[in-house]
Design an enzyme around this catalytic site. Structure first.
Site, PDB file in Angstrom:
ATOM      1  N   ASN A 182       0.827  -1.214   0.000  1.00  0.00           N
ATOM      2  CA  ASN A 182       0.000   0.000   0.000  1.00  0.00           C
ATOM      3  C   ASN A 182       0.859   1.261   0.000  1.00  0.00           C
ATOM      4  O   ASN A 182       0.346   2.366   0.104  1.00  0.00           O
ATOM      5  CB  ASN A 182      -0.946   0.015   1.206  1.00  0.00           C
ATOM      6  N   SER A 236       4.982  -4.450   6.833  1.00  0.00           N
ATOM      7  CA  SER A 236       5.023  -3.843   8.171  1.00  0.00           C
ATOM      8  C   SER A 236       6.039  -2.721   8.168  1.00  0.00           C
ATOM      9  O   SER A 236       7.112  -2.858   7.577  1.00  0.00           O
ATOM     10  CB  SER A 236       5.425  -4.860   9.240  1.00  0.00           C
ATOM     11  N   GLY A 290      -5.614 -16.633   7.031  1.00  0.00           N
ATOM     12  CA  GLY A 290      -6.888 -17.109   6.501  1.00  0.00           C
ATOM     13  C   GLY A 290      -6.809 -17.399   5.017  1.00  0.00           C
ATOM     14  O   GLY A 290      -7.356 -18.400   4.526  1.00  0.00           O
ATOM     15  N   TYR A 342       5.761  -2.153  17.919  1.00  0.00           N
ATOM     16  CA  TYR A 342       6.405  -3.017  16.921  1.00  0.00           C
ATOM     17  C   TYR A 342       6.725  -4.383  17.516  1.00  0.00           C
ATOM     18  O   TYR A 342       6.387  -5.421  16.943  1.00  0.00           O
ATOM     19  CB  TYR A 342       7.678  -2.352  16.410  1.00  0.00           C
ATOM     20  N   ARG A 399      17.009   3.622  11.319  1.00  0.00           N
ATOM     21  CA  ARG A 399      17.934   2.512  11.496  1.00  0.00           C
ATOM     22  C   ARG A 399      19.359   3.014  11.320  1.00  0.00           C
ATOM     23  O   ARG A 399      19.625   3.949  10.563  1.00  0.00           O
ATOM     24  CB  ARG A 399      17.603   1.388  10.518  1.00  0.00           C
TER      25      ARG A 399
END
Length: 328
Positions: free
Chosen positions: A33, A76, A103, A146, A187
């Site tokens: 997305n 994520s 699922g 997280y 990071r």
């Protein structure tokens, strides 16, 4: 031709996984997305008949036509700057998103690999970290959004395996780096390299004695690929066990970039882990895997990548607009 769905496909690791599965002869369905991903990371697949892209948020219902052999769930936010700005979305992608994909895997009778993280170990009291260590995590601290999303992700994945007999795999990813990372995402490697490129001093948090272990992306992808095709259900650490202090690493970056910057020190963030080093004995035994690319070689490739970006690409890499996701 086998078919694989890769979520978070426009992200750093996701896009490299797309490369690998295309190379191996799979039909790749990429899903993202673009909340933290970059369209440029998958642009080179345009026109490839074995690749298709679906713009979709995995926290919403997922429907894929036809058969599906494998699912790799890599959707994520993964950097502190990202998940602290969008904490609710981070929790939702680890819970609702994982539930939706499990699922889907059940409906398609597909094997699913879940991308977990070394952050499930929190600020560890065991060193190096082995897969049977339960961790030391502050559930209500800022990093908990997280850490706990990933811990829940592992729990529900094992529940689907035990209750439904679903074919599941869990990779615990330790600090990974390489081309297509975003600068300034919080990071340490892109942060240091971004500062070096801008001629800024390198910011070290705390006294720099905390350690990290950095794995080059090609090694990480190889480990993930082998784990997916293995018969092992439990979590497996994939990372480079060569540990280095952040202070020493900052000095390496200054030497690599040939700059004259110095290091400056700021307060250590809340619950920032003091040690991070994977025990990869299980990966060696089960997968015959261990990292091949040394830090000096990998860092040079990564810095050359950042240095090759245009001003526009650097801006996109350094800036991320979350306004459409903040309220969700």
């Amino acid at each position: 031709m086998k078919k694989v769905l890769i979520t978070g496909a426009a992200g750093f690791l996701g896009s490299h996984l797309c490369d690998r599965f295309i190379k191996e002869g799979y039909f790749v369905i990429a899903m993202d997305n673009f909340i933290t991903g970059n369209k440029k990371n998958i642009q080179h697949f345009e026109g490839n008949q074995n690749f298709t892209f679906i713009h979709h948020d995995v926290t919403k219902h997922i429907n894929i036509d036809g058969n599906l052999d494998y699912i790799l769930h890599f959707a994520s936010p993964a950097s502190p700057i990202d998940y602290l700005k969008i904490p609710i979305q981070t929790l939702k992608v680890g819970s609702l998103g994982t539930h939706n994909l499990l699922g889907l895997a059940k409906a398609k009778n597909a094997r699913i690999l879940i991308a977990s993280t070394s952050e499930v170990y929190g600020d560890p009291l065991v060193h190096p970290q082995t897969e049977d260590y339960y961790g030391n995590v502050n559930t209500i601290g800022p990093r908990g959004v997280y850490d706990e999303a990933k811990r829940f992700q592992e729990s529900i994945t094992m529940a689907y395996h035990r209750f439904h007999g679903l074919e599941t795999r869990i990779v615990r990813i330790f600090n990974t780096y390489g081309p297509r990372m975003r600068l300034n995402d919080g990071r340490v490697i892109p942060a240091f390299m971004g500062q070096a490129l801008r001629g800024e001093d390198l910011t070290v948090f705390g006294d720099g004695s905390q350690t990290r272990s950095f794995c080059y992306v090609d090694d990480q992808v190889e480990g993930i690929y082998r784990l997916l095709l293995s018969d092992y259900v439990g979590p497996v650490n994939i990372g480079n066990p060569h540990e280095i202090s952040i202070k020493e690493f900052a000095e390496e970056i200054i030497k690599l970039t040939g700059t004259t910057q110095k290091t400056i020190y700021k307060a250590l963030p809340v619950n920032d882990p003091m040690q991070r080093q994977p025990d990869i004995s299980l990966a060696k035994k089960l997968l015959g895997w261990e990292p091949k690319i040394g830090r000096e070689q990998g860092m040079k490739i990564t810095f050359d990548y950042f240095r090759s970006l245009t001003k526009e690409e650097l801006y996109i890499s350094e800036h991320r607009d979350f306004k459409n996701f903040i309220k969700k």
